[in-house]
Scaffold this motif. Sequence first.
Motif, mmCIF file in Angstrom:
data_model
loop_
_atom_site.group_PDB
_atom_site.id
_atom_site.type_symbol
_atom_site.label_atom_id
_atom_site.label_comp_id
_atom_site.label_asym_id
_atom_site.label_seq_id
_atom_site.Cartn_x
_atom_site.Cartn_y
_atom_site.Cartn_z
ATOM 1 N N SER A 195 0.823 -1.214 0.000
ATOM 2 C CA SER A 195 0.000 0.000 0.000
ATOM 3 C C SER A 195 0.851 1.255 0.000
ATOM 4 C CB SER A 195 -0.916 0.030 1.230
ATOM 5 O OG SER A 195 -2.027 -0.785 1.054
ATOM 6 N N LEU A 196 1.891 1.248 0.817
ATOM 7 C CA LEU A 196 2.732 2.437 0.966
ATOM 8 C C LEU A 196 3.429 2.787 -0.334
ATOM 9 C CD1 LEU A 196 3.874 4.610 2.849
ATOM 10 C CD2 LEU A 196 5.702 3.007 3.459
ATOM 11 N N ILE A 197 4.078 1.808 -0.955
ATOM 12 C CA ILE A 197 4.844 2.110 -2.166
ATOM 13 C C ILE A 197 3.945 2.253 -3.397
ATOM 14 C CG2 ILE A 197 7.021 1.154 -1.358
ATOM 15 C CD1 ILE A 197 6.462 -1.374 -2.913
ATOM 16 N N SER A 198 2.699 1.800 -3.299
ATOM 17 C CA SER A 198 1.767 1.937 -4.423
ATOM 18 C C SER A 198 0.984 3.250 -4.382
ATOM 19 C CB SER A 198 0.766 0.778 -4.448
ATOM 20 O OG SER A 198 1.418 -0.454 -4.630
ATOM 21 N N THR A 199 1.050 3.951 -3.259
ATOM 22 C CA THR A 199 0.302 5.206 -3.131
ATOM 23 C C THR A 199 1.212 6.418 -2.909
ATOM 24 O OG1 THR A 199 -0.028 4.812 -0.752
ATOM 25 C CG2 THR A 199 -1.767 4.062 -2.238
ATOM 26 N N ASN A 200 2.514 6.203 -2.842
ATOM 27 C CA ASN A 200 3.477 7.297 -2.708
ATOM 28 C C ASN A 200 4.402 7.247 -3.917
ATOM 29 O OD1 ASN A 200 6.157 8.515 -1.958
ATOM 30 N ND2 ASN A 200 5.014 9.076 -0.115
ATOM 31 N N LYS A 201 4.295 8.226 -4.803
ATOM 32 C CA LYS A 201 5.002 8.187 -6.073
ATOM 33 C C LYS A 201 6.531 8.213 -5.899
ATOM 34 C CE LYS A 201 1.151 10.771 -8.105
ATOM 35 N NZ LYS A 201 0.274 9.638 -8.015
ATOM 36 N N TYR A 202 6.997 8.867 -4.852
ATOM 37 C CA TYR A 202 8.447 8.903 -4.621
ATOM 38 C C TYR A 202 8.956 7.524 -4.216
ATOM 39 C CZ TYR A 202 12.939 10.206 -2.532
ATOM 40 O OH TYR A 202 14.274 10.288 -2.213
ATOM 41 N N LEU A 203 8.277 6.882 -3.264
ATOM 42 C CA LEU A 203 8.691 5.539 -2.850
ATOM 43 C C LEU A 203 8.528 4.536 -3.987
ATOM 44 C CD1 LEU A 203 7.177 5.398 0.762
ATOM 45 C CD2 LEU A 203 9.522 5.974 0.075
ATOM 46 N N MET A 204 7.519 4.749 -4.829
ATOM 47 C CA MET A 204 7.322 3.895 -5.998
ATOM 48 C C MET A 204 8.515 4.005 -6.946
ATOM 49 S SD MET A 204 4.170 4.023 -8.745
ATOM 50 C CE MET A 204 2.942 3.861 -7.448
ATOM 51 N N ARG A 205 8.938 5.250 -7.226
ATOM 52 C CA ARG A 205 10.092 5.455 -8.114
ATOM 53 C C ARG A 205 11.353 4.795 -7.538
ATOM 54 N NH1 ARG A 205 7.644 6.321 -12.276
ATOM 55 N NH2 ARG A 205 6.792 8.349 -12.845
ATOM 56 N N LYS A 206 11.547 4.900 -6.232
ATOM 57 C CA LYS A 206 12.717 4.283 -5.611
ATOM 58 C C LYS A 206 12.667 2.763 -5.774
ATOM 59 C CE LYS A 206 14.310 5.759 -1.621
ATOM 60 N NZ LYS A 206 15.603 6.385 -1.935
ATOM 61 N N ALA A 207 11.484 2.184 -5.607
ATOM 62 C CA ALA A 207 11.331 0.735 -5.779
ATOM 63 C C ALA A 207 11.604 0.340 -7.225
ATOM 64 C CB ALA A 207 9.929 0.303 -5.360
ATOM 65 N N PHE A 208 11.085 1.119 -8.181
ATOM 66 C CA PHE A 208 11.333 0.831 -9.586
ATOM 67 C C PHE A 208 12.821 0.929 -9.919
ATOM 68 C CE2 PHE A 208 6.836 2.397 -10.934
ATOM 69 C CZ PHE A 208 6.301 1.168 -10.605
ATOM 70 N N GLU A 209 13.467 1.960 -9.379
ATOM 71 C CA GLU A 209 14.900 2.143 -9.633
ATOM 72 C C GLU A 209 15.705 0.946 -9.119
ATOM 73 O OE1 GLU A 209 18.097 5.774 -9.099
ATOM 74 O OE2 GLU A 209 16.664 5.431 -7.487
ATOM 75 N N LYS A 210 15.345 0.478 -7.946
ATOM 76 C CA LYS A 210 16.061 -0.649 -7.336
ATOM 77 C C LYS A 210 15.902 -1.929 -8.143
ATOM 78 C CE LYS A 210 16.549 -3.079 -2.916
ATOM 79 N NZ LYS A 210 16.073 -3.148 -1.504
ATOM 80 N N ARG A 211 14.734 -2.138 -8.726
ATOM 81 C CA ARG A 211 14.441 -3.380 -9.437
ATOM 82 C C ARG A 211 14.583 -3.266 -10.958
ATOM 83 N NH1 ARG A 211 12.269 -8.484 -8.690
ATOM 84 N NH2 ARG A 211 10.237 -7.863 -9.507
ATOM 85 N N GLY A 212 15.025 -2.114 -11.438
ATOM 86 C CA GLY A 212 15.279 -1.969 -12.868
ATOM 87 C C GLY A 212 14.053 -1.785 -13.728
ATOM 88 N N ASP A 213 12.954 -1.311 -13.145
ATOM 89 C CA ASP A 213 11.760 -1.032 -13.933
ATOM 90 C C ASP A 213 11.925 0.315 -14.639
ATOM 91 O OD1 ASP A 213 9.890 -3.275 -13.087
ATOM 92 O OD2 ASP A 213 10.429 -2.446 -11.130
ATOM 93 N N PRO A 214 11.593 0.401 -15.923
ATOM 94 C CA PRO A 214 11.841 1.638 -16.681
ATOM 95 C C PRO A 214 10.923 2.781 -16.256
ATOM 96 C CG PRO A 214 10.589 0.074 -18.015
ATOM 97 C CD PRO A 214 10.966 -0.653 -16.751
ATOM 98 N N SER A 215 11.490 3.803 -15.654
ATOM 99 C CA SER A 215 10.715 4.965 -15.235
ATOM 100 C C SER A 215 11.636 6.186 -15.247
ATOM 101 C CB SER A 215 10.109 4.753 -13.837
ATOM 102 O OG SER A 215 11.104 4.641 -12.851
ATOM 103 N N PRO A 216 11.089 7.385 -15.207
ATOM 104 C CA PRO A 216 11.905 8.594 -15.380
ATOM 105 C C PRO A 216 12.768 8.924 -14.162
ATOM 106 C CG PRO A 216 9.631 9.177 -14.939
ATOM 107 C CD PRO A 216 9.650 7.703 -15.135
ATOM 108 N N LYS A 217 13.777 9.738 -14.399
ATOM 109 C CA LYS A 217 14.585 10.281 -13.309
ATOM 110 C C LYS A 217 13.711 11.195 -12.462
ATOM 111 C CE LYS A 217 19.046 12.584 -12.597
ATOM 112 N NZ LYS A 217 20.199 13.220 -13.277
ATOM 113 N N TYR A 218 13.974 11.251 -11.156
ATOM 114 C CA TYR A 218 13.035 11.916 -10.246
ATOM 115 C C TYR A 218 13.754 12.505 -9.038
ATOM 116 C CZ TYR A 218 13.946 7.798 -7.448
ATOM 117 O OH TYR A 218 14.590 6.827 -6.713
#
Length: 310
Positions: free
Chosen positions: A97-120
């Motif tokens: 819930s936390l990482i799916s509703t907070n865009k900053y934490l979501m971006r950090k999770a994507f960055e860690k796992r190599g999911d393609p998303s913009p610099k932030y």
Amino acid sequence: MDKLVIIGANDFQNQLILKAKEKGLETHVFSWQDGSDGETSADYFYPISIIEKDQILKKCQEINPIGVISIASDLASITVNYVAEKLGLIGNGSKSSLISTNKYLMRKAFEKRGDPSPKYYQSDEINEEILNNLKFPLIVKPVDRSGSRGITKVNSKKDLQKAIEVAKDLSFDKKAIIEEFINGDEYSVEYISYEGKHYFLALTKKITTGEPHFIEKGHLQPADVSDNTLESVKRVVEHALSTLDIKYGASHSEVKIDENGSVKIIEIGGRMGGDCIGSDLVKISTGYDFVEMVIDVACNKKPIFERKYL
């Protein structure tokens, strides 16, 4: 009779209430009392705000439901996952819930796992050095809102602070996220998940007002893309859903696809999309009853892929 708890009573949730009753479930609905349709269509209505997680949990311990559910609301999904986790029912848990509703934490999770998303960057990270190295245009938005609230495209440094303040003012946490602008057409992707397996339902092309605020004004489903592009979207989204630990229920992913077919993630919600995308368009374009699928998953039943409406 089995009991289902529904968080929220607005028009979207009312569709959920009516479908649950159609399936023979007793509906227990929690929401701030404001005259919404769900207040009267529910079997039992409790005038408790959807953000009062512990009050709702206490009442649910008395109700003893087989599932807790909501659609098309990030805020409600937080309470759904909290209550379900405490009661040992189907849900994605508080971490998801936390990482799916907070865009900053979501971006950090994507960055860690190599999911393609913009610099932030988050607004409180911006200093003079970062400011001087930002590449415009940028997108500024609240870290924890949905539905295009507070989004601004910024083309120059002189307009950045104003956009940050607008986004912070609309944010629950009073924080904004600043991201590089992604070129390409915008799409949303609807999935249903069960036991960690993700099942694709539909790809929707979005029609927006354009810059600076990109407010959605129309949707085309199914989107007309090549088979190769669709498979690329599925690979990207399914990996990202696992990154966010979304194992159960609906998800609404927003992506951009550039002229070369490259896919980048804008954001993902661990809930059904709003604007009638999940509740109505999926049914019309695929024949699948997405709302019924969400109810089945919440009750720990594998969704049935039956094209009832085609």
